[in-house]
Scaffold this motif. Structure first.
Motif, PDB file in Angstrom:
ATOM      1  N   LYS A  85       0.826  -1.208   0.000  1.00  0.00           N
ATOM      2  CA  LYS A  85       0.000   0.000   0.000  1.00  0.00           C
ATOM      3  C   LYS A  85       0.862   1.261   0.000  1.00  0.00           C
ATOM      4  CE  LYS A  85      -3.969  -2.018   2.498  1.00  0.00           C
ATOM      5  NZ  LYS A  85      -5.168  -1.533   1.786  1.00  0.00           N
ATOM      6  N   VAL A  86       1.853   1.307   0.881  1.00  0.00           N
ATOM      7  CA  VAL A  86       2.699   2.493   0.969  1.00  0.00           C
ATOM      8  C   VAL A  86       3.468   2.695  -0.334  1.00  0.00           C
ATOM      9  CG1 VAL A  86       4.691   3.514   2.150  1.00  0.00           C
ATOM     10  CG2 VAL A  86       2.879   2.410   3.482  1.00  0.00           C
ATOM     11  N   THR A  87       3.980   1.614  -0.903  1.00  0.00           N
ATOM     12  CA  THR A  87       4.692   1.713  -2.182  1.00  0.00           C
ATOM     13  C   THR A  87       3.782   2.298  -3.260  1.00  0.00           C
ATOM     14  OG1 THR A  87       6.071  -0.210  -1.632  1.00  0.00           O
ATOM     15  CG2 THR A  87       5.946   0.426  -3.954  1.00  0.00           C
ATOM     16  N   SER A  88       2.557   1.796  -3.344  1.00  0.00           N
ATOM     17  CA  SER A  88       1.630   2.273  -4.371  1.00  0.00           C
ATOM     18  C   SER A  88       1.203   3.714  -4.133  1.00  0.00           C
ATOM     19  CB  SER A  88       0.394   1.365  -4.416  1.00  0.00           C
ATOM     20  OG  SER A  88       0.715   0.094  -4.935  1.00  0.00           O
ATOM     21  N   VAL A  89       1.026   4.096  -2.879  1.00  0.00           N
ATOM     22  CA  VAL A  89       0.652   5.484  -2.583  1.00  0.00           C
ATOM     23  C   VAL A  89       1.775   6.431  -2.994  1.00  0.00           C
ATOM     24  CG1 VAL A  89       0.186   7.122  -0.729  1.00  0.00           C
ATOM     25  CG2 VAL A  89      -0.980   4.922  -0.752  1.00  0.00           C
ATOM     26  N   VAL A  90       3.015   6.067  -2.690  1.00  0.00           N
ATOM     27  CA  VAL A  90       4.151   6.900  -3.096  1.00  0.00           C
ATOM     28  C   VAL A  90       4.224   7.005  -4.611  1.00  0.00           C
ATOM     29  CG1 VAL A  90       6.669   7.037  -3.131  1.00  0.00           C
ATOM     30  CG2 VAL A  90       5.482   6.452  -1.004  1.00  0.00           C
ATOM     31  N   LEU A  91       4.077   5.883  -5.308  1.00  0.00           N
ATOM     32  CA  LEU A  91       4.134   5.900  -6.768  1.00  0.00           C
ATOM     33  C   LEU A  91       2.926   6.615  -7.366  1.00  0.00           C
ATOM     34  CD1 LEU A  91       5.464   2.290  -7.438  1.00  0.00           C
ATOM     35  CD2 LEU A  91       6.715   4.439  -7.624  1.00  0.00           C
ATOM     36  N   GLY A  92       1.771   6.477  -6.718  1.00  0.00           N
ATOM     37  CA  GLY A  92       0.597   7.213  -7.182  1.00  0.00           C
ATOM     38  C   GLY A  92       0.785   8.709  -7.027  1.00  0.00           C
ATOM     39  N   GLY A  93       1.374   9.131  -5.908  1.00  0.00           N
ATOM     40  CA  GLY A  93       1.662  10.550  -5.726  1.00  0.00           C
ATOM     41  C   GLY A  93       2.657  11.052  -6.752  1.00  0.00           C
ATOM     42  N   ALA A  94       3.677  10.242  -7.056  1.00  0.00           N
ATOM     43  CA  ALA A  94       4.646  10.621  -8.086  1.00  0.00           C
ATOM     44  C   ALA A  94       3.975  10.739  -9.455  1.00  0.00           C
ATOM     45  CB  ALA A  94       5.779   9.599  -8.137  1.00  0.00           C
ATOM     46  N   THR A  95       3.024   9.857  -9.727  1.00  0.00           N
ATOM     47  CA  THR A  95       2.281   9.914 -10.988  1.00  0.00           C
ATOM     48  C   THR A  95       1.500  11.214 -11.091  1.00  0.00           C
ATOM     49  OG1 THR A  95       2.082   7.501 -11.073  1.00  0.00           O
ATOM     50  CG2 THR A  95       0.491   8.771 -12.368  1.00  0.00           C
ATOM     51  N   LEU A  96       0.873  11.610 -10.001  1.00  0.00           N
ATOM     52  CA  LEU A  96       0.127  12.870  -9.981  1.00  0.00           C
ATOM     53  C   LEU A  96       1.050  14.048 -10.271  1.00  0.00           C
ATOM     54  CD1 LEU A  96      -2.409  14.528  -9.443  1.00  0.00           C
ATOM     55  CD2 LEU A  96      -1.897  14.383  -6.992  1.00  0.00           C
ATOM     56  N   VAL A  97       2.221  14.072  -9.651  1.00  0.00           N
ATOM     57  CA  VAL A  97       3.182  15.149  -9.895  1.00  0.00           C
ATOM     58  C   VAL A  97       3.624  15.161 -11.353  1.00  0.00           C
ATOM     59  CG1 VAL A  97       5.484  16.001  -9.325  1.00  0.00           C
ATOM     60  CG2 VAL A  97       3.978  15.189  -7.505  1.00  0.00           C
ATOM     61  N   LEU A  98       3.894  13.992 -11.909  1.00  0.00           N
ATOM     62  CA  LEU A  98       4.294  13.906 -13.316  1.00  0.00           C
ATOM     63  C   LEU A  98       3.221  14.484 -14.232  1.00  0.00           C
ATOM     64  CD1 LEU A  98       5.875  10.319 -13.520  1.00  0.00           C
ATOM     65  CD2 LEU A  98       7.081  12.503 -13.766  1.00  0.00           C
ATOM     66  N   LEU A  99       1.965  14.174 -13.960  1.00  0.00           N
ATOM     67  CA  LEU A  99       0.872  14.669 -14.796  1.00  0.00           C
ATOM     68  C   LEU A  99       0.782  16.190 -14.760  1.00  0.00           C
ATOM     69  CD1 LEU A  99      -1.956  12.079 -14.033  1.00  0.00           C
ATOM     70  CD2 LEU A  99      -0.855  12.484 -16.238  1.00  0.00           C
ATOM     71  N   HIS A 124      -7.179   0.662  -6.557  1.00  0.00           N
ATOM     72  CA  HIS A 124      -5.972   0.079  -7.152  1.00  0.00           C
ATOM     73  C   HIS A 124      -4.731   0.439  -6.332  1.00  0.00           C
ATOM     74  CE1 HIS A 124      -8.408  -1.338 -10.334  1.00  0.00           C
ATOM     75  NE2 HIS A 124      -8.619  -0.171 -10.900  1.00  0.00           N
ATOM     76  N   LEU A 125      -4.722   1.621  -5.722  1.00  0.00           N
ATOM     77  CA  LEU A 125      -3.625   1.988  -4.836  1.00  0.00           C
ATOM     78  C   LEU A 125      -3.506   1.018  -3.663  1.00  0.00           C
ATOM     79  CD1 LEU A 125      -3.995   5.870  -4.455  1.00  0.00           C
ATOM     80  CD2 LEU A 125      -1.960   4.699  -5.259  1.00  0.00           C
ATOM     81  N   ASN A 126      -4.643   0.585  -3.146  1.00  0.00           N
ATOM     82  CA  ASN A 126      -4.678  -0.210  -1.923  1.00  0.00           C
ATOM     83  C   ASN A 126      -4.811  -1.703  -2.155  1.00  0.00           C
ATOM     84  OD1 ASN A 126      -4.603   1.794   0.312  1.00  0.00           O
ATOM     85  ND2 ASN A 126      -6.407   2.596  -0.715  1.00  0.00           N
ATOM     86  N   SER A 127      -4.868  -2.137  -3.419  1.00  0.00           N
ATOM     87  CA  SER A 127      -5.164  -3.536  -3.723  1.00  0.00           C
ATOM     88  C   SER A 127      -4.070  -4.503  -3.296  1.00  0.00           C
ATOM     89  CB  SER A 127      -5.405  -3.703  -5.225  1.00  0.00           C
ATOM     90  OG  SER A 127      -4.196  -3.527  -5.948  1.00  0.00           O
ATOM     91  N   GLY A 128      -2.839  -4.014  -3.194  1.00  0.00           N
ATOM     92  CA  GLY A 128      -1.710  -4.901  -2.930  1.00  0.00           C
ATOM     93  C   GLY A 128      -1.026  -5.379  -4.194  1.00  0.00           C
ATOM     94  N   LEU A 129      -1.601  -5.084  -5.355  1.00  0.00           N
ATOM     95  CA  LEU A 129      -1.044  -5.504  -6.640  1.00  0.00           C
ATOM     96  C   LEU A 129      -0.224  -4.386  -7.278  1.00  0.00           C
ATOM     97  CD1 LEU A 129      -4.064  -7.512  -8.077  1.00  0.00           C
ATOM     98  CD2 LEU A 129      -1.923  -8.436  -7.165  1.00  0.00           C
TER      99      LEU A 129
END
Length: 501
Positions: A85-99, A124-129
């Motif tokens: 979850k933490v990994t995906s949240v960090v990557l999701g935040g980075a994706t938002l910044v990139l956009l 999808h952020l919290n799915s574990g996948l």
């Protein structure tokens, strides 16, 4: 857009992003525990295997994701769900910044809002996948290619590394990233470091592919032989995706006819086509809340942002952007299966997780810790028993056509768990002849997950008392902890829970 305005936009979007993440924090999908089981066995020194000491089988499609969690497990991390979850949240935040940084003006607003207001993002952020990780890496690779088109300098090692990571996150990532890599290399082909980077990619990629072919003995992960091939479902998937993301798709395609932007539009469009092609020609399972369409969702947000910014007229840009953002916000909020997914995490805790923990606490000797199960996720993970996955995701023989009843009957596991969609015991489930497979077993527990889902626990008589006591204690405690007696598949149950009612 000024630096201050961009920072203010990012701050506002970050608040929405954090709120959405909190709303879906209880969610985790059962399939994620398949990867975690391989990660834990890798960390324990047994290699990335399903059963310790058994034949190597690749029952996951996310090798890099498995390695990442194996790294944390090797350092003693016990809660791999939180790591994911933490990994995906960090990557999701980075994706938002990139956009937001890759677009300008109203385009940045549209790209950012479309991303944060699409409700499936948070599940999808919290799915574990690896879903959000895949989408973020693909977006970054596309943005690097766009920089090259604009004749901006990029790190020549980055595109090959991103493509390698994408292909190791999911095999089809190789196809998804090829358009962006081709654009980068065409513009950079005369730069020696770019040629060296591409050469290194080919060597490392070929080495990885050869290793996993030798280690697992198959060209593709075992799951591909089970989950893919239902062509009848392909058109349905394509239709759902086109409807849910229609404005983003139209705006991205519209770039093809905009002077000065057609090449960027071609790159974005080809990336979407290459990403969706494998899913559009093969039937998919576990496609909850547009999971596979999400792989190119940030790329579509970027395309829509660029297209809206190109309109030029402020009022027209705002109107088109509002329609695009509003559309995906609504389609995300009414996505098929949302009530099931919104409550899935707590339902999983009081059924699958509790059963797995109960088996682990049953105190059976090592040789008796054997299990056959169809939901090959949390139950095998938490029990860590030697397990037969009779759907075949983690069983090569069943994946290639072996009869599940014969496989289970020959192994004669201590516990056989049978899924049912109604209170009665089914006669057949996922190809398993339930009566034949459980002959001579005792039914010791029937655990309800939700209003249309039960797990029936059959145990060999000599171990029935121990297993019954442990599993009953674990599931009773979980039932009192999670949504106490509520099983209905409604959004209201989810909202009552997050609001504390």
């Amino acid at each position: 857009m000024s630096k201050g305005a961009r920072s203010g936009l990012l701050l506002g979007l970050a608040v929405l992003f954090a709120f959405g993440t909190w709303l879906a924090w209880s969610f985790v999908i059962d399939d994620a525990f398949i990867t975690f089981r391989y990660s834990r066995h890798l960390a324990e020194g047994f290699g990335p295997v399903w059963n310790v000491g058994g034949d190597a089988v690749e029952g996951f499609t996310n090798f890099a994701w498995m390695l990442w969690h194996g790294l944390f497990a090797s350092f003693g991390a016990e809660n791999l769900v939180t790591v994911a979850k933490v990994t995906s949240v960090v990557l999701g935040g980075a994706t938002l910044v990139l956009l937001v940084r890759a677009t300008d003006g109203v385009g940045a607003v549209v790209a950012g809002l479309a991303f944060v207001l699409f409700l499936p993002t948070y599940f999808h952020l919290n799915s574990g996948l690896e879903t959000v990780a895949f989408a973020g890496v693909l977006l970054r690779l596309v943005i690097v290619a766009l920089h090259v088109i604009d004749e901006e300098r990029v790190f020549d090692w980055e595109p090959p590394l991103l493509l390698l990571l994408l292909a190791m996150l999911r095999p089809e990532g190789l196809l998804a990233g090829l358009p962006a890599l081709a654009v980068w290399f065409w513009y950079s082909r005369r730069i020696p470091t770019a040629r060296w980077g591409l050469g290194a990619l080919l060597v490392v990629g070929a080495g990885y592919f050869l290793w996993r072919w030798i280690y697992y003995g198959q060209l593709l992960p075992n799951t591909f032989y089970v989950k893919f091939g239902d062509l009848a479902a392909s058109s349905e998937w394509a239709g759902r995706t086109a409807l849910a993301l229609a404005p983003l798709l139209v705006l991205t395609l519209a770039l093809l006819v905009v002077k000065g932007l057609w090449f960027k539009g071609a790159l974005l469009s080809l990336t979407v086509v290459a990403t969706y092609a494998p899913y559009a020609v093969s039937g998919l399972t576990m496609d909850y809340l547009h999971r596979f369409a999400y792989h190119a969702f940030p790329v579509l947000c970027l395309g829509a942002g660029i297209a809206v910014a190109a309109i030029g007229h402020r009022l027209a840009s705002a109107a088109v952007g509002a329609v695009a953002v509003g559309w995906v916000a609504v389609t995300g909020a009414i996505a098929q299966g949302l009530p099931t997914i919104a409550n899935y995490g707590v339902d999983l805790q009081r059924a699958h997780v509790a059963i797995g923990q109960g088996l682990a606490e049953a105190g059976l000797p090592e040789e008796a810790r054997t299990l056959a199960v169809s939901d090959a996720g949390a139950i095998p993970y938490y029990s860590d028993w030697r397990s037969i996955d009779y759907i075949g995701l983690n069983d090569e023989a069943i994946a290639h056509g072996a009869d599940p009843t014969t496989v289970v009957g020959k192994a004669r596991p201590t516990v056989v768990i049978v899924t049912s969609y109604r209170p009665e015991i089914p006669g057949e489930m996922y190809g398993l002849d339930v009566r034949a497979a459980t002959a001579g077993y005792q039914l010791v527990a029937r655990i309800q997950m939700r209003e249309d889902y039960w797990q029936n626990v059959f145990v060999l008589p000599q171990w029935a008392p121990q297993v019954s006591t442990a599993v009953t204690a674990s599931t009773d405690a979980a039932r009192l902890t999670y949504d106490q007696g509520r099983y209905e598949l409604t959004v209201d149950r989810w909202l009552d829970r997050v609001s504390g009612r």
